[in-house]
Design an enzyme around this catalytic site. Structure first.
Site, PDB file in Angstrom:
ATOM      1  N   GLY A  21      -5.133  -4.593   3.247  1.00  0.00           N
ATOM      2  CA  GLY A  21      -4.873  -4.593   1.811  1.00  0.00           C
ATOM      3  C   GLY A  21      -3.404  -4.771   1.512  1.00  0.00           C
ATOM      4  CG  ASN A  22      -2.181  -6.468  -1.867  1.00  0.00           C
ATOM      5  OD1 ASN A  22      -1.965  -5.925  -2.946  1.00  0.00           O
ATOM      6  ND2 ASN A  22      -3.146  -7.354  -1.698  1.00  0.00           N
ATOM      7  NE  ARG A  23       3.717  -0.628   0.792  1.00  0.00           N
ATOM      8  CZ  ARG A  23       3.344   0.537   1.331  1.00  0.00           C
ATOM      9  NH1 ARG A  23       2.698   1.421   0.618  1.00  0.00           N
ATOM     10  NH2 ARG A  23       3.630   0.772   2.601  1.00  0.00           N
ATOM     11  CB  SER A  24      -1.139  -5.439  -5.980  1.00  0.00           C
ATOM     12  OG  SER A  24      -1.315  -5.630  -7.365  1.00  0.00           O
TER      13      SER A  24
END
Ligand code: CTP
Ligand code: CA
Length: 235
Positions: A33-36
């Site tokens: 995943g990512n930190r958005s």
């Protein structure tokens, strides 16, 4: 008495906004995943609603509440986001791709939770490219000759040879969208923060516009700019 028709610069228009970050599964309990946080896209959806638009929000793992008065479709992976966006874009006057879409996903998704190797070896995870949703929406728009304004987002750091806006201008050309909102990231800026700076780049050669303030302020500025771009093409 009948409801008053919506007023505002985007009254009667349909706006699709994607927000948040996709998650690409490795097995039933793990993902890449990512930190958005989704906050910027949520703010754009709320600003478009306030400007009178009918808003569809395609939401990938938001860390903030969805705005009232906006139709929400929740998605998980890039592929799910792609399908939801292609469907909603067919009826949209404006598309804003604020989601952080994973560029890659694991080539294989295990059916059962993965175990550590008994021989002590480390796993190698093979990745494959995800579809470029923004590029695809631009192609569909062009093929169908839809009158639709397509807006991309980009978070850029620049490197030792190239500054963030140069990367942004290259990305605008590569994606074929009408506007690209460039976030200059790094130095504790942007991810999960409330204050932000966006530079809006225009394919049609309109002014490069710097928007600063809270994510809500910046979103209002972007929606105002979208209204101006629409007025220019419809004039
Ligand atoms: N985007 C998309 N589909 C992808 C990747 C990105 O629709 N698979 C969209 C994002 O929602 C954003 C824009 O494209 O509006 C730019 O995303 P970005 O990650 O900056 O662009 P990339 O083309 O993936 O370039 P990079 O190699 O810099 O990550
Ligand atoms: Ca990317």
């Amino acid at each position: 008495a009948r409801d008053e028709p919506a007023a505002g610069p985007l009254a009667g228009l349909r706006v699709l906004v994607s927000a948040g970050g996709t998650r690409e599964p490795l097995d039933p309990v793990r993902f890449l995943g990512n930190r958005s946080s989704g906050k910027q896209g949520i703010a754009v959806a709320a600003a478009a609603r306030d400007a009178g638009a009918d808003v569809v929000l395609v939401a990938a793992h938001l860390e903030a509440p969805v705005p009232a008065g906006v139709e929400v479709e929740h998605v998980g992976t890039a592929e799910q986001l792609r399908r939801a966006c292609v469907r909603a874009a067919a009826r949209a006057d404006v598309v804003v791709m604020a989601a952080a879409v994973a560029d890659y996903r694991p080539a294989r998704v295990a059916d059962a939770k993965m175990k550590k190797a008994e021989d002590g070896s480390n796993p190698v995870i093979e990745l494959v490219r995800n579809p470029d949703v923004l590029r695809e929406l631009v192609d569909l728009r062009n093929t169908a000759r839809r009158r639709q304004l397509v807006v991309g987002f980009a978070a850029e750091t620049g490197d030792d040879r190239t500054d963030p806006l140069t990367f942004g201008r290259q990305k605008l050309a590569r994606k074929g969208c009408d506007l690209l909102a460039v976030n200059q990231v790094g130095e504790n800026l942007v991810f999960g923060q409330d204050a932000t700076v966006l530079t809006v780049l225009s394919a049609a050669g309109g002014p490069e516009q710097v928007l600063e303030g809270s994510k809500a302020d910046v979103a209002r500025g972007l929606v105002e700019r979208i209204g101006q771009e629409l007025a220019a093409v419809r004039a």
